[in-house]
Design a protein around this motif. Structure first.
Motif, PDB file in Angstrom:
ATOM      1  N   UNK A 197      56.163   5.043   2.499  1.00 44.62           N
ATOM      2  CA  UNK A 197      55.588   3.856   1.865  1.00 44.62           C
ATOM      3  C   UNK A 197      54.373   3.437   2.679  1.00 44.62           C
ATOM      4  N   UNK A 198      53.335   3.025   1.973  1.00 45.80           N
ATOM      5  CA  UNK A 198      52.094   2.628   2.605  1.00 45.80           C
ATOM      6  C   UNK A 198      51.724   1.243   2.091  1.00 45.80           C
ATOM      7  N   UNK A 199      51.565   0.297   3.015  1.00 47.23           N
ATOM      8  CA  UNK A 199      51.118  -1.041   2.658  1.00 47.23           C
ATOM      9  C   UNK A 199      49.850  -1.308   3.470  1.00 47.23           C
ATOM     10  N   UNK A 200      48.724  -1.300   2.760  1.00 52.02           N
ATOM     11  CA  UNK A 200      47.443  -1.427   3.445  1.00 52.02           C
ATOM     12  C   UNK A 200      47.205  -2.838   3.958  1.00 52.02           C
ATOM     13  N   UNK A 201      46.624  -2.910   5.139  1.00 53.05           N
ATOM     14  CA  UNK A 201      46.222  -4.172   5.755  1.00 53.05           C
ATOM     15  C   UNK A 201      47.337  -5.205   5.759  1.00 53.05           C
ATOM     16  N   UNK A 202      48.537  -4.786   6.134  1.00 50.81           N
ATOM     17  CA  UNK A 202      49.720  -5.650   6.117  1.00 50.81           C
ATOM     18  C   UNK A 202      49.931  -6.390   7.434  1.00 50.81           C
ATOM     19  N   UNK A 203      49.163  -6.041   8.457  1.00 54.48           N
ATOM     20  CA  UNK A 203      49.295  -6.677   9.770  1.00 54.48           C
ATOM     21  C   UNK A 203      47.905  -6.859  10.356  1.00 54.48           C
ATOM     22  N   UNK A 204      47.796  -7.795  11.278  1.00 51.29           N
ATOM     23  CA  UNK A 204      46.506  -8.022  11.909  1.00 51.29           C
ATOM     24  C   UNK A 204      46.681  -8.427  13.363  1.00 51.29           C
ATOM     25  N   UNK A 205      45.557  -8.316  14.085  1.00 47.41           N
ATOM     26  CA  UNK A 205      45.556  -8.630  15.511  1.00 47.41           C
ATOM     27  C   UNK A 205      44.174  -9.154  15.888  1.00 47.41           C
ATOM     28  N   UNK A 206      44.150 -10.079  16.820  1.00 49.46           N
ATOM     29  CA  UNK A 206      42.887 -10.551  17.387  1.00 49.46           C
ATOM     30  C   UNK A 206      42.736  -9.870  18.746  1.00 49.46           C
TER      31      UNK A 206
END
Length: 138
Positions: free
Chosen positions: A79-88
């Motif tokens: 399964x691929x979920x694009x741009x599901x997490x972020x980081x600064x």
């Protein structure tokens, strides 16, 4: 004196992020960010995130209160979920506490909290089943 727009607190107890029932983050050192009128966001220390399930993307955004955000796609069990997490990666002054932390969109990941001193009811081994080695371009 005005209230600060960003309010960071230590999450009490353990916090886990589950993707499709599989643990991809587990931390006793997570942070909770309350930002203006937005819903609280849990930030996990990078060392407590199963980074094998994430791939950096080219997507980025900029927040006037936190700086530039880098994004990650979740790859798990084909399964691929694009741009599901972020980081600064390099947050601006006042947001430095979230450097080296990762947050997840709640529509893609279930956040599970346990009270201090308690173990979560569900404990999924991080490699059960193994991560899919897929090429998203194939």
């Amino acid at each position: 004196m005005t209230e600060p727009y960003l309010k960071f607190t230590a999450a009490p107890g353990r916090v886990r992020a589950l993707f499709e029932g599989h643990e991809i983050a587990d931390s006793a050192h997570a942070l909770v960010l309350n930002e203006g009128s937005y819903a609280p966001v849990v930030y996990f220390p990078r060392e407590d995130v199963e980074m094998l399930a994430l791939r950096r993307t080219d997507h980025s955004t900029r927040c006037p209160h936190k700086g530039a955000a880098s994004y990650f796609t979740i790859y798990r069990d084909a399964k691929v979920i694009e741009n599901a997490a972020w980081s600064y990666e390099d947050p601006i002054d006042g947001a430095g506490v979230i450097k080296d932390h990762i947050a997840f969109y709640p529509q893609h990941v279930e956040i599970e909290r346990s009270p201090a001193g308690a173990e979560p009811e569900l404990k999924v081994p991080p490699h059960d089943p193994p991560y899919a080695d897929i090429d998203p371009l194939s």
